[in-house]
Design a protein around this motif. Structure first.
Motif, short mmCIF file in Angstrom:
data_model
loop_
_atom_site.label_atom_id
_atom_site.label_comp_id
_atom_site.label_asym_id
_atom_site.label_seq_id
_atom_site.Cartn_x
_atom_site.Cartn_y
_atom_site.Cartn_z
N GLU A 77 0.83 -1.21 0.00
CA GLU A 77 0.00 0.00 0.00
C GLU A 77 0.87 1.25 0.00
OE1 GLU A 77 -3.55 0.76 -0.15
OE2 GLU A 77 -3.24 -1.19 -1.11
N LYS A 78 1.90 1.26 0.82
CA LYS A 78 2.81 2.41 0.87
C LYS A 78 3.51 2.58 -0.47
CE LYS A 78 5.04 5.49 3.43
NZ LYS A 78 4.42 6.75 3.69
N LEU A 79 3.97 1.50 -1.05
CA LEU A 79 4.64 1.55 -2.34
C LEU A 79 3.69 2.08 -3.43
CD1 LEU A 79 7.12 0.97 -4.11
CD2 LEU A 79 6.30 -1.40 -4.31
N PHE B 68 1.04 4.01 -3.14
CA PHE B 68 0.74 5.43 -3.01
C PHE B 68 1.98 6.29 -3.26
CE2 PHE B 68 -3.21 3.91 -1.32
CZ PHE B 68 -4.11 4.88 -1.77
N ASN B 69 3.16 5.80 -2.94
CA ASN B 69 4.37 6.55 -3.26
C ASN B 69 4.59 6.62 -4.77
OD1 ASN B 69 5.01 7.17 -0.61
ND2 ASN B 69 6.43 5.47 -0.37
N LEU B 70 4.37 5.51 -5.46
CA LEU B 70 4.51 5.51 -6.92
C LEU B 70 3.45 6.40 -7.56
CD1 LEU B 70 5.31 1.74 -7.51
CD2 LEU B 70 6.90 3.67 -7.77
N GLY C 277 2.00 8.97 -6.21
CA GLY C 277 2.39 10.36 -5.94
C GLY C 277 3.49 10.84 -6.86
N ARG C 278 4.46 9.98 -7.10
CA ARG C 278 5.54 10.31 -8.03
C ARG C 278 4.98 10.56 -9.43
NH1 ARG C 278 8.76 5.53 -10.31
NH2 ARG C 278 6.70 5.37 -11.23
N GLU D 239 4.20 20.13 -9.37
CA GLU D 239 3.84 20.47 -7.99
C GLU D 239 2.85 21.62 -7.91
OE1 GLU D 239 6.13 21.59 -3.84
OE2 GLU D 239 7.26 20.68 -5.48
N GLU E 288 -5.33 10.81 -8.70
CA GLU E 288 -4.45 9.86 -8.03
C GLU E 288 -4.99 8.43 -8.16
OE1 GLU E 288 -2.33 9.63 -3.70
OE2 GLU E 288 -4.53 9.66 -3.72
N TYR F 64 -1.29 0.56 -10.36
CA TYR F 64 -0.30 -0.19 -9.58
C TYR F 64 -0.94 -1.33 -8.79
CZ TYR F 64 3.17 3.22 -10.90
OH TYR F 64 4.03 3.99 -11.64
#
Length: 154
Positions: free
Chosen positions: A91-93, A95-97, A99-100, A108, A123, A130
């Motif tokens: 889940e962290k991966l 959302f990080n991907l 976000g990137r 930004e 998003e 993913y």
């Protein structure tokens, strides 16, 4: 106040407290100096009263009760921890991907101007991409590229 437990309920309580203490202290440099460990030691002190002596060890030097090695090696507990770790990692991966990818696509400044509704809608497309990839292939297609992604400045 008095609370009555069956042996099975108390064993489940010990497992719950152990898992909570593990989670709260998994990355703590000095985990044995907080309320979570204090409560765990206190409750494990009653294990013998419920016939659960295999679940607990007593440290004479510290005069404290701890989960026994056998308790900590319980397959069901370790499976819960492993399942939690795996899901949290993915889940962290994801959302990080996502976000990137949002930064790459929009930049930004554009993201800062988005409403929450618009941001989450944008998003979600990346998140879903993913999620599908990891559900289908796990991390076998995941690679780290030395090239840095170009962030669009809008």
């Amino acid at each position: 106040m008095k609370i009555n437990f069956t042996k099975e309920q108390f064993e489940t309580l010990l497992k719950t407290v152990y898992l909570g203490t593990w989670l709260a202290n998994a990355y703590d440099d000095d985990p044995e100096t907080n309320d979570f460990f204090d409560l765990q030691r206190y409750l494990f002190g009653f294990a013998n009263d419920f016939g659960l002596q295999d679940c607990v060890d007593y440290d004479e030097e510290n005069q404290a009760y701890y989960p026994s090695a056998a308790f900590e090696e319980d397959e069901d507990l370790n499976e819960l921890i492993e399942r939690y770790d795996d899901n949290t990692f993915l889940e962290k991966l994801i959302f990080n991907l996502a976000g990137r990818d949002m930064l790459i696509k929009h930049g930004e400044k554009a993201i800062e101007k988005m409403s929450d509704e618009q941001f989450f809608k944008e998003e979600e497309a990346f998140v879903e991409k993913y999620r599908q990839e990891f559900a289908k292939n796990g991390i076998k297609n995941l690679t780290v590229s030395p090239a840095k992604p170009r962030i669009v400045k809008k």
